[in-house]
Design a protein around this motif. Structure first.
Motif, PDB file in Angstrom:
ATOM      1  N   ASP A 177      40.188  26.179  27.510  1.00 25.13           N
ATOM      2  CA  ASP A 177      40.181  27.269  28.487  1.00 25.13           C
ATOM      3  C   ASP A 177      39.389  28.442  27.921  1.00 25.13           C
ATOM      4  O   ASP A 177      39.793  29.048  26.930  1.00 25.13           O
ATOM      5  N   GLU A 178      38.265  28.767  28.576  1.00 26.01           N
ATOM      6  CA  GLU A 178      37.415  29.856  28.085  1.00 26.01           C
ATOM      7  C   GLU A 178      37.376  31.020  29.081  1.00 26.01           C
ATOM      8  O   GLU A 178      36.376  31.703  29.222  1.00 26.01           O
ATOM      9  N   SER A 179      38.510  31.268  29.735  1.00 30.85           N
ATOM     10  CA  SER A 179      38.560  32.284  30.791  1.00 30.85           C
ATOM     11  C   SER A 179      38.184  33.682  30.304  1.00 30.85           C
ATOM     12  O   SER A 179      37.692  34.500  31.087  1.00 30.85           O
ATOM     13  N   PHE A 180      38.429  33.986  29.025  1.00 32.87           N
ATOM     14  CA  PHE A 180      38.143  35.330  28.509  1.00 32.87           C
ATOM     15  C   PHE A 180      36.944  35.355  27.557  1.00 32.87           C
ATOM     16  O   PHE A 180      36.694  36.364  26.901  1.00 32.87           O
ATOM     17  N   SER A 181      36.200  34.260  27.476  1.00 31.42           N
ATOM     18  CA  SER A 181      35.136  34.161  26.469  1.00 31.42           C
ATOM     19  C   SER A 181      33.981  35.129  26.703  1.00 31.42           C
ATOM     20  O   SER A 181      33.266  35.485  25.764  1.00 31.42           O
ATOM     21  N   ASP A 182      33.779  35.568  27.942  1.00 36.74           N
ATOM     22  CA  ASP A 182      32.654  36.461  28.237  1.00 36.74           C
ATOM     23  C   ASP A 182      32.749  37.795  27.504  1.00 36.74           C
ATOM     24  O   ASP A 182      31.755  38.512  27.381  1.00 36.74           O
ATOM     25  N   LYS A 241      37.833  27.473  33.438  1.00 39.50           N
ATOM     26  CA  LYS A 241      37.498  28.895  33.444  1.00 39.50           C
ATOM     27  C   LYS A 241      37.995  29.544  34.727  1.00 39.50           C
ATOM     28  O   LYS A 241      37.651  29.100  35.830  1.00 39.50           O
ATOM     29  N   SER A 242      38.807  30.575  34.554  1.00 42.34           N
ATOM     30  CA  SER A 242      39.239  31.390  35.677  1.00 42.34           C
ATOM     31  C   SER A 242      38.233  32.509  35.862  1.00 42.34           C
ATOM     32  O   SER A 242      37.992  33.291  34.950  1.00 42.34           O
ATOM     33  N   LEU A 243      37.646  32.614  37.044  1.00 41.07           N
ATOM     34  CA  LEU A 243      36.675  33.674  37.293  1.00 41.07           C
ATOM     35  C   LEU A 243      37.355  35.004  37.586  1.00 41.07           C
ATOM     36  O   LEU A 243      36.726  36.061  37.529  1.00 41.07           O
ATOM     37  N   SER A 244      38.642  34.970  37.898  1.00 41.54           N
ATOM     38  CA  SER A 244      39.394  36.212  38.135  1.00 41.54           C
ATOM     39  C   SER A 244      39.339  37.119  36.914  1.00 41.54           C
ATOM     40  O   SER A 244      39.209  38.339  37.034  1.00 41.54           O
ATOM     41  N   LYS A 245      39.464  36.533  35.724  1.00 41.36           N
ATOM     42  CA  LYS A 245      39.580  37.312  34.496  1.00 41.36           C
ATOM     43  C   LYS A 245      38.290  38.051  34.177  1.00 41.36           C
ATOM     44  O   LYS A 245      38.280  39.255  33.925  1.00 41.36           O
ATOM     45  N   SER A 246      37.188  37.324  34.174  1.00 45.17           N
ATOM     46  CA  SER A 246      35.925  37.910  33.738  1.00 45.17           C
ATOM     47  C   SER A 246      35.246  38.745  34.827  1.00 45.17           C
ATOM     48  O   SER A 246      34.690  39.799  34.546  1.00 45.17           O
ATOM     49  N   TYR A 247      35.318  38.277  36.063  1.00 46.90           N
ATOM     50  CA  TYR A 247      34.613  38.980  37.138  1.00 46.90           C
ATOM     51  C   TYR A 247      35.499  39.942  37.915  1.00 46.90           C
ATOM     52  O   TYR A 247      35.021  40.664  38.782  1.00 46.90           O
ATOM     53  N   GLY A 248      36.784  39.941  37.627  1.00 48.91           N
ATOM     54  CA  GLY A 248      37.677  40.880  38.305  1.00 48.91           C
ATOM     55  C   GLY A 248      37.847  40.595  39.777  1.00 48.91           C
ATOM     56  O   GLY A 248      37.857  41.507  40.595  1.00 48.91           O
ATOM     57  N   ILE A 249      37.987  39.314  40.121  1.00 52.83           N
ATOM     58  CA  ILE A 249      38.081  38.936  41.546  1.00 52.83           C
ATOM     59  C   ILE A 249      39.321  38.069  41.816  1.00 52.83           C
ATOM     60  O   ILE A 249      39.217  37.016  42.445  1.00 52.83           O
ATOM     61  N   PRO A 250      40.500  38.480  41.355  1.00 55.33           N
ATOM     62  CA  PRO A 250      41.681  37.620  41.540  1.00 55.33           C
ATOM     63  C   PRO A 250      41.975  37.295  42.988  1.00 55.33           C
ATOM     64  O   PRO A 250      42.454  36.210  43.308  1.00 55.33           O
ATOM     65  N   GLY A 251      41.683  38.213  43.901  1.00 53.68           N
ATOM     66  CA  GLY A 251      41.977  37.989  45.311  1.00 53.68           C
ATOM     67  C   GLY A 251      41.134  36.903  45.948  1.00 53.68           C
ATOM     68  O   GLY A 251      41.510  36.339  46.974  1.00 53.68           O
ATOM     69  N   LEU A 252      39.973  36.587  45.352  1.00 48.58           N
ATOM     70  CA  LEU A 252      39.117  35.543  45.923  1.00 48.58           C
ATOM     71  C   LEU A 252      39.603  34.145  45.584  1.00 48.58           C
ATOM     72  O   LEU A 252      39.228  33.182  46.238  1.00 48.58           O
ATOM     73  N   ARG A 253      40.447  34.014  44.540  1.00 51.96           N
ATOM     74  CA  ARG A 253      40.980  32.724  44.101  1.00 51.96           C
ATOM     75  C   ARG A 253      39.844  31.768  43.743  1.00 51.96           C
ATOM     76  O   ARG A 253      39.445  30.921  44.532  1.00 51.96           O
ATOM     77  N   LEU A 254      39.335  31.905  42.538  1.00 55.54           N
ATOM     78  CA  LEU A 254      38.251  31.047  42.069  1.00 55.54           C
ATOM     79  C   LEU A 254      38.470  30.609  40.630  1.00 55.54           C
ATOM     80  O   LEU A 254      38.744  31.430  39.750  1.00 55.54           O
ATOM     81  N   GLY A 255      38.338  29.331  40.397  1.00 56.58           N
ATOM     82  CA  GLY A 255      38.366  28.798  39.049  1.00 56.58           C
ATOM     83  C   GLY A 255      37.514  27.547  39.013  1.00 56.58           C
ATOM     84  O   GLY A 255      37.224  26.947  40.056  1.00 56.58           O
ATOM     85  N   ILE A 258      38.559  26.080  48.986  1.00 58.70           N
ATOM     86  CA  ILE A 258      37.832  27.317  48.692  1.00 58.70           C
ATOM     87  C   ILE A 258      37.590  28.088  49.993  1.00 58.70           C
ATOM     88  O   ILE A 258      37.085  27.536  50.970  1.00 58.70           O
ATOM     89  N   ASN A 259      37.951  29.370  49.999  1.00 62.94           N
ATOM     90  CA  ASN A 259      37.730  30.168  51.203  1.00 62.94           C
ATOM     91  C   ASN A 259      36.283  30.668  51.263  1.00 62.94           C
ATOM     92  O   ASN A 259      35.547  30.623  50.280  1.00 62.94           O
ATOM     93  N   SER A 260      35.891  31.168  52.413  1.00 63.22           N
ATOM     94  CA  SER A 260      34.481  31.515  52.635  1.00 63.22           C
ATOM     95  C   SER A 260      34.026  32.726  51.818  1.00 63.22           C
ATOM     96  O   SER A 260      32.867  32.823  51.429  1.00 63.22           O
ATOM     97  N   PHE A 261      34.943  33.663  51.519  1.00 66.92           N
ATOM     98  CA  PHE A 261      34.576  34.812  50.685  1.00 66.92           C
ATOM     99  C   PHE A 261      34.255  34.339  49.264  1.00 66.92           C
ATOM    100  O   PHE A 261      33.296  34.788  48.640  1.00 66.92           O
ATOM    101  N   ALA A 262      35.088  33.433  48.751  1.00 63.55           N
ATOM    102  CA  ALA A 262      34.864  32.885  47.412  1.00 63.55           C
ATOM    103  C   ALA A 262      33.566  32.093  47.367  1.00 63.55           C
ATOM    104  O   ALA A 262      32.797  32.177  46.398  1.00 63.55           O
ATOM    105  N   GLU A 263      33.299  31.331  48.404  1.00 63.07           N
ATOM    106  CA  GLU A 263      32.068  30.547  48.465  1.00 63.07           C
ATOM    107  C   GLU A 263      30.835  31.463  48.460  1.00 63.07           C
ATOM    108  O   GLU A 263      29.846  31.194  47.778  1.00 63.07           O
ATOM    109  N   TYR A 264      30.928  32.558  49.202  1.00 63.00           N
ATOM    110  CA  TYR A 264      29.819  33.510  49.243  1.00 63.00           C
ATOM    111  C   TYR A 264      29.601  34.146  47.873  1.00 63.00           C
ATOM    112  O   TYR A 264      28.461  34.325  47.427  1.00 63.00           O
ATOM    113  N   PHE A 265      30.697  34.467  47.191  1.00 61.18           N
ATOM    114  CA  PHE A 265      30.570  35.035  45.842  1.00 61.18           C
ATOM    115  C   PHE A 265      29.808  34.075  44.930  1.00 61.18           C
ATOM    116  O   PHE A 265      28.928  34.495  44.170  1.00 61.18           O
TER     117      PHE A 265
END
Length: 286
Positions: A110-115, A140-154, A176-183
């Protein structure tokens, strides 16, 4: 990364659940750490390594030494670890990748915080790595590094095409919701700005750790993540201090006493103004 090697999830939590509940055999885990992996296992599946060092640090050699004679079929490593911030440099990870391949052990990495780590090559998410080490599953959880927990992306990536194919069928359809897909479609446009932001945060983390280290009754544990773990050595417990910070200063920190068995806090690295506000609050309370 080829589509046969990667799966996008409704947050890393969906991928962790799907992966861990479909693993066979015992699983090596490190504590204290992010509990979601261990929580997905039966008690009899867990083989726990608890670093003996006062800063909860460990190396690849420590991991191999502990698990060498243990009957495990899987191993979980979070890097940087949560909550300690312990970090193993990318170049040193290949020894662990080689060892797990030789032993026939699946490695969930798990490299969620590696950035936020202070080295150039921080991610193992590379097609060459996945092909050479098909026993490695990178989360990798993208919530941690990109600050987007509400989009639900990993994301979950591995050269084990059979497992990836199975997991794609195991997770929810249209997960995957459409906001996350757009991101996902636009985030590469901001790669340079993002890289600059992570370097800025790393520099602020150094200032923050140095400032925390000057406080009476606070022992700072070195971190390579976007948070810092500290031990309280005064009269106030972690629970009491957490309550005082929230009720008197409207600042919320993470009380780690239940996770570590000691008086520890995890504190986020924010901007200078917020970090100074916390330092000032701690000065008044300690």
């Amino acid at each position: 990364i080829s589509q046969e090697h990667i799966l996008v999830g409704n947050g890393a939590a969906e991928l962790i659940r799907s992966l861990m509940e479909n693993l066979e055999g015992k699983v090596g885990i490190i504590r204290p750490s992010f509990e979601e992996y261990g929580n997905r296992l039966n008690a009899g599946q867990r083989v726990v390594f608890e670093p003996a060092k006062p800063d909860f640090s460990y190396t690849v050699e420590d991991i191999i030494t502990f698990f060498e004679d243990k009957d495990i079929q899987n191993l979980v490593l979070i890097n940087p670890d949560n909550p300690s911030g312990n970090y193993i440099e990318s170049g040193k990870l290949y020894k662990l990748f080689d060892w797990t391949k030789q032993k026939g052990i699946r490695l969930i990495y798990d490299e969620s915080f590696s950035d936020f780590a202070c080295e150039e090559e921080r991610s193992m998410l590379k097609e060459t790595v996945l092909k050479q080490y098909p026993q490695v599953y990178i989360v990798k959880s993208l919530s941690k590094s990109y600050g987007i927990p509400g989009l639900r992306l990993g994301i979950l990536a591995s050269g084990d095409e059979e497992m990836i194919s199975f997991l794609k069928k195991d997770v929810a359809i249209w997960n995957i919701n459409s906001f996350a897909e757009y991101f996902l479609q636009i985030y590469e446009k901001y790669a340079k700005e993002y890289e600059a932001a992570t370097r800025k945060l790393a520099a602020e983390r150094e200032w923050f750790m140095a400032s925390l280290d000057k406080l009476t009754g606070v022992r700072v544990i070195p971190s390579q993540a976007n948070y810092v773990m500290v031990e309280l050595q005064g009269d106030l417990s972690a629970t009491e201090l957490t309550k005082c910070l929230l009720t008197e200063h409207e600042i919320l920190v993470k009380d780690l006493s239940s996770k570590t068995g000691g008086e520890y806090l995890r504190i986020a690295v924010r901007n200078r103004e917020d970090n100074q506000a916390l330092i000032k609050a701690l000065e008044s309370l300690l």
